[in-house]
Design a protein around this motif. Structure first.
Motif, mmCIF file in Angstrom:
data_model
loop_
_atom_site.group_PDB
_atom_site.id
_atom_site.type_symbol
_atom_site.label_atom_id
_atom_site.label_comp_id
_atom_site.label_asym_id
_atom_site.label_seq_id
_atom_site.Cartn_x
_atom_site.Cartn_y
_atom_site.Cartn_z
ATOM 1 N N ILE A 197 1.120 4.263 -2.890
ATOM 2 C CA ILE A 197 0.984 5.699 -2.605
ATOM 3 C C ILE A 197 2.192 6.445 -3.153
ATOM 4 C CG2 ILE A 197 0.957 7.423 -0.743
ATOM 5 C CD1 ILE A 197 -0.746 5.364 0.872
ATOM 6 N N ARG B 151 0.205 9.212 -5.690
ATOM 7 C CA ARG B 151 0.117 10.572 -5.126
ATOM 8 C C ARG B 151 1.498 11.225 -4.996
ATOM 9 N NH1 ARG B 151 -1.608 10.681 0.875
ATOM 10 N NH2 ARG B 151 0.616 10.234 1.049
ATOM 11 N N ASN B 152 2.446 10.533 -4.361
ATOM 12 C CA ASN B 152 3.773 11.117 -4.140
ATOM 13 C C ASN B 152 4.516 11.362 -5.455
ATOM 14 O OD1 ASN B 152 2.991 10.652 -1.543
ATOM 15 N ND2 ASN B 152 4.769 9.456 -0.944
ATOM 16 N N LYS C 114 0.832 -1.206 0.000
ATOM 17 C CA LYS C 114 0.000 0.000 0.000
ATOM 18 C C LYS C 114 0.867 1.257 0.000
ATOM 19 C CE LYS C 114 -3.885 2.149 2.411
ATOM 20 N NZ LYS C 114 -4.775 2.105 3.585
ATOM 21 N N SER C 115 1.923 1.259 0.822
ATOM 22 C CA SER C 115 2.808 2.430 0.886
ATOM 23 C C SER C 115 3.529 2.652 -0.441
ATOM 24 C CB SER C 115 3.822 2.289 2.031
ATOM 25 O OG SER C 115 4.830 1.351 1.716
#
Length: 200
Positions: free
Chosen positions: A119, A123-124, A115-116
């Protein structure tokens, strides 16, 4: 009666899930982790020259506009951010040794890590691309007054095209490959965990 017993035997064989080879899955999982770590190391090593080029430009050339220095700072910050994120990812993988102690916790760790990473890639990455593009654009102001107009248009056009290809095409391939790898890792670990439950 004999035919009925045979039918029941066939039915039971179909219901029974095939046993998985523990060692094979563990070896495959270790290889997947090693490949992921190697990928992070490669990306760090590819980003280091970019950071060193920015440092070289800063100390070697005397720019007429302060915007060139600001652009270089922004590009250097993006490079450092990228390297730091990959180092954190490497540390997370190295610190995750719960597979044999708590397999269920380890599956949760992989899901959380997945999940990280997603992201980071969505988004990042948008923020990173925007910041990097802005830094390069500000840096190009210096050359707007010195380069031939057509050459400047060519350089800017090529840079925009490269950003578009990375963002719209290459990043999607990168995300899909990584998602597929994470899915395989989680599926294998869940099969292994379920089999241990059945045997307990």
């Amino acid at each position: 009666m004999k035919d009925f017993d045979s039918l029941v035997g066939i039915w039971n064989e179909q219901k029974t899930a095939p046993q998985v080879d523990h060692q094979k899955i563990i070896d495959q999982y270790k290889k997947s982790r090693e490949k992921l770590s190697l990928k992070f190391w490669k990306e760090i090593l590819l980003m280091l020259p970019a950071f060193l080029i920015v440092v070289y430009l800063w100390f070697t050339f005397s720019f007429d506009f302060w915007t060139s220095y600001l652009g270089l700072i922004m590009v250097a910050a993006c490079s450092i951010y990228f390297i730091v994120v990959q180092i954190i990812n490497l540390k997370n993988i190295a610190d995750s040794n719960t597979l044999f102690d708590k397999p269920k916790d380890h599956i949760q760790f992989i899901q959380k890590f997945r999940k990280s990473r997603y992201i980071q890639h969505t988004r990042n990455y948008k923020i990173y691309t925007l910041f990097l593009g802005l830094g390069i654009s500000i840096y190009f102001i210096e050359f707007f007054y010195t380069l031939n107009v057509w050459l400047m248009i060519g350089v800017v056009g090529a840079t925009i095209a490269w950003f578009a290809v990375c963002y719209l095409y290459l990043m999607k391939i990168y995300i899909n490959k990584e998602e597929k790898k994470f899915t395989e890792m989680i599926d294998d670990l869940e099969r292994l965990n379920n089999q241990f439950k059945d045997e307990a």
